[in-house]
Design a protein around this motif. Structure first.
Motif, mmCIF file in Angstrom:
data_model
loop_
_atom_site.group_PDB
_atom_site.id
_atom_site.type_symbol
_atom_site.label_atom_id
_atom_site.label_comp_id
_atom_site.label_asym_id
_atom_site.label_seq_id
_atom_site.Cartn_x
_atom_site.Cartn_y
_atom_site.Cartn_z
ATOM 1 N N ASN A 32 0.686 -1.194 0.074
ATOM 2 C CA ASN A 32 -0.093 0.061 0.044
ATOM 3 C C ASN A 32 0.758 1.301 0.073
ATOM 4 O O ASN A 32 0.535 2.303 -0.409
ATOM 5 C CB ASN A 32 -1.074 0.031 1.109
ATOM 6 N N ALA A 33 2.134 1.271 0.570
ATOM 7 C CA ALA A 33 3.021 2.223 0.694
ATOM 8 C C ALA A 33 4.376 1.661 0.923
ATOM 9 O O ALA A 33 4.675 0.706 1.511
ATOM 10 C CB ALA A 33 2.526 3.269 1.601
ATOM 11 N N MET A 34 5.382 2.374 0.451
ATOM 12 C CA MET A 34 6.697 2.382 0.694
ATOM 13 C C MET A 34 7.388 3.697 1.425
ATOM 14 O O MET A 34 7.035 4.792 0.720
ATOM 15 C CB MET A 34 7.357 1.902 -0.532
ATOM 16 N N GLY A 35 8.050 3.653 2.378
ATOM 17 C CA GLY A 35 8.657 4.735 2.966
ATOM 18 C C GLY A 35 10.203 4.682 2.943
ATOM 19 O O GLY A 35 10.644 3.666 3.050
ATOM 20 N N TRP A 36 10.885 5.889 3.121
ATOM 21 C CA TRP A 36 12.162 6.014 3.637
ATOM 22 C C TRP A 36 12.068 6.600 4.857
ATOM 23 O O TRP A 36 11.327 7.662 5.215
ATOM 24 C CB TRP A 36 12.834 6.899 2.591
ATOM 25 N N TYR A 37 12.789 6.208 5.771
ATOM 26 C CA TYR A 37 13.004 6.617 7.250
ATOM 27 C C TYR A 37 14.434 6.943 7.471
ATOM 28 O O TYR A 37 15.298 6.279 6.826
ATOM 29 C CB TYR A 37 12.573 5.571 8.421
ATOM 30 N N ARG A 38 14.721 7.764 8.566
ATOM 31 C CA ARG A 38 16.270 7.985 8.862
ATOM 32 C C ARG A 38 16.346 8.114 10.353
ATOM 33 O O ARG A 38 15.232 8.510 11.038
ATOM 34 C CB ARG A 38 16.592 9.066 8.098
ATOM 35 N N GLY A 42 21.630 8.679 18.323
ATOM 36 C CA GLY A 42 21.019 9.246 19.488
ATOM 37 C C GLY A 42 19.633 9.730 19.472
ATOM 38 O O GLY A 42 19.071 10.196 20.198
ATOM 39 N N LYS A 43 19.048 9.553 18.144
ATOM 40 C CA LYS A 43 17.842 9.933 17.840
ATOM 41 C C LYS A 43 16.833 8.791 17.384
ATOM 42 O O LYS A 43 17.347 7.755 17.111
ATOM 43 C CB LYS A 43 17.679 11.187 16.848
ATOM 44 N N GLN A 44 15.546 9.232 17.299
ATOM 45 C CA GLN A 44 14.710 8.265 16.911
ATOM 46 C C GLN A 44 14.390 8.084 15.571
ATOM 47 O O GLN A 44 15.094 9.050 14.930
ATOM 48 C CB GLN A 44 13.005 8.397 17.746
ATOM 49 N N ARG A 45 13.972 6.939 15.235
ATOM 50 C CA ARG A 45 13.803 6.924 13.431
ATOM 51 C C ARG A 45 12.572 7.458 13.169
ATOM 52 O O ARG A 45 11.449 7.205 13.630
ATOM 53 C CB ARG A 45 13.666 5.284 13.307
ATOM 54 N N ASP A 46 12.707 8.183 12.171
ATOM 55 C CA ASP A 46 11.511 9.144 11.597
ATOM 56 C C ASP A 46 11.252 9.159 10.229
ATOM 57 O O ASP A 46 12.179 8.725 9.518
ATOM 58 C CB ASP A 46 11.915 10.685 12.006
ATOM 59 N N LEU A 47 10.040 9.379 9.709
ATOM 60 C CA LEU A 47 9.807 9.110 8.327
ATOM 61 C C LEU A 47 10.454 10.355 7.675
ATOM 62 O O LEU A 47 10.093 11.489 8.099
ATOM 63 C CB LEU A 47 8.139 9.086 8.155
ATOM 64 N N VAL A 48 10.945 10.108 6.432
ATOM 65 C CA VAL A 48 11.433 11.175 5.803
ATOM 66 C C VAL A 48 10.405 11.387 4.329
ATOM 67 O O VAL A 48 10.063 12.678 3.923
ATOM 68 C CB VAL A 48 12.732 10.640 5.066
ATOM 69 N N ALA A 49 9.968 10.283 3.944
ATOM 70 C CA ALA A 49 9.341 10.421 2.357
ATOM 71 C C ALA A 49 8.478 9.150 2.402
ATOM 72 O O ALA A 49 9.151 8.042 2.736
ATOM 73 C CB ALA A 49 10.154 10.576 1.427
ATOM 74 N N ASN A 82 18.615 16.053 -2.923
ATOM 75 C CA ASN A 82 19.323 17.265 -3.401
ATOM 76 C C ASN A 82 19.429 18.400 -2.249
ATOM 77 O O ASN A 82 18.737 18.384 -1.227
ATOM 78 C CB ASN A 82 18.599 17.858 -4.670
ATOM 79 N N SER A 83 20.449 19.312 -2.611
ATOM 80 C CA SER A 83 20.879 20.467 -1.605
ATOM 81 C C SER A 83 20.994 19.700 -0.190
ATOM 82 O O SER A 83 20.424 20.137 0.684
ATOM 83 C CB SER A 83 19.771 21.280 -1.743
ATOM 84 N N LEU A 84 21.932 18.684 -0.013
ATOM 85 C CA LEU A 84 21.859 18.067 1.273
ATOM 86 C C LEU A 84 22.523 18.952 2.240
ATOM 87 O O LEU A 84 23.362 19.790 1.903
ATOM 88 C CB LEU A 84 22.641 16.695 1.036
ATOM 89 N N LYS A 85 22.057 18.672 3.424
ATOM 90 C CA LYS A 85 22.669 19.657 4.381
ATOM 91 C C LYS A 85 23.178 18.646 5.560
ATOM 92 O O LYS A 85 23.116 17.568 5.649
ATOM 93 C CB LYS A 85 21.445 20.212 5.341
ATOM 94 N N PRO A 86 24.403 19.092 6.436
ATOM 95 C CA PRO A 86 24.621 18.330 7.375
ATOM 96 C C PRO A 86 23.895 17.334 8.409
ATOM 97 O O PRO A 86 23.941 16.573 8.790
ATOM 98 C CB PRO A 86 25.741 19.121 8.267
ATOM 99 N N GLU A 87 22.562 18.109 8.555
ATOM 100 C CA GLU A 87 21.810 17.762 9.452
ATOM 101 C C GLU A 87 20.892 16.396 9.018
ATOM 102 O O GLU A 87 19.925 15.580 9.411
ATOM 103 C CB GLU A 87 20.715 18.637 9.809
ATOM 104 N N ASP A 88 21.140 16.421 7.537
ATOM 105 C CA ASP A 88 20.522 15.165 6.807
ATOM 106 C C ASP A 88 21.444 13.906 6.984
ATOM 107 O O ASP A 88 20.809 12.819 6.899
ATOM 108 C CB ASP A 88 20.464 15.337 5.348
ATOM 109 N N THR A 89 22.487 13.932 7.823
ATOM 110 C CA THR A 89 23.255 12.978 8.140
ATOM 111 C C THR A 89 22.598 11.816 9.233
ATOM 112 O O THR A 89 22.070 12.326 10.044
ATOM 113 C CB THR A 89 24.597 13.319 8.961
ATOM 114 N N ALA A 90 22.607 10.719 8.550
ATOM 115 C CA ALA A 90 21.745 9.660 9.097
ATOM 116 C C ALA A 90 21.846 8.375 8.385
ATOM 117 O O ALA A 90 22.290 8.293 7.297
ATOM 118 C CB ALA A 90 20.318 10.030 9.322
ATOM 119 N N VAL A 91 21.413 7.208 9.228
ATOM 120 C CA VAL A 91 21.305 5.925 8.392
ATOM 121 C C VAL A 91 19.836 5.778 7.850
ATOM 122 O O VAL A 91 18.962 6.182 8.677
ATOM 123 C CB VAL A 91 21.421 4.685 9.428
ATOM 124 N N TYR A 92 19.668 5.829 6.864
ATOM 125 C CA TYR A 92 18.366 5.834 5.991
ATOM 126 C C TYR A 92 17.885 4.492 5.694
ATOM 127 O O TYR A 92 18.524 3.668 5.406
ATOM 128 C CB TYR A 92 18.401 6.425 4.610
#
Length: 114
Positions: A32-38, A42-49, A82-92
């Protein structure tokens, strides 16, 4: 059972781009859906897209306008970043729900240097 394998992570400078891919062991039309999380250290896993079976996409606010989720007509969902930022650093991680169960890939590391 579903297997998910992510690829495409790596080290990139701020402002750069990466394209992540997730290959599923079933056709994308099985879900029904496919998602990307990161998950950052030290943070929780959150939905990205997320992309639904009908092709509707949703994004976390901080990535809107920079990330694009898409899928092919076989078994792959992609995340163009695109336009990646340091705060995008994570395991996806790639995620699907199938037969009422959550399935995750092993993740791919994205590191954005400033």
């Amino acid at each position: 059972q579903v297997q998910l394998v992510e690829s495409g992570g790596g080290l990139v400078q701020a402002g750069g781009s990466l394209r992540l891919s997730c290959a599923a062991s079933r056709t994308v039309f099985s879900f029904n859906a496919m998602g990307w999380y990161r998950q950052a250290p030290g943070k929780q896993r959150d939905l990205v897209a997320r992309i639904t079976l009908g092709g509707i996409t949703t994004y976390e606010d901080s990535v809107k306008g920079r990330f694009t989720v898409s899928r092919d007509n076989k078994n792959t969902v992609n995340l163009q970043m695109n336009s990646l930022k340091p705060e995008d650093t994570a395991v996806y991680y790639c995620n699907v729900i199938w037969a009422g169960e959550n399935y995750w890939g092993r993740g791919t590391l994205v590191t954005v240097s400033s």
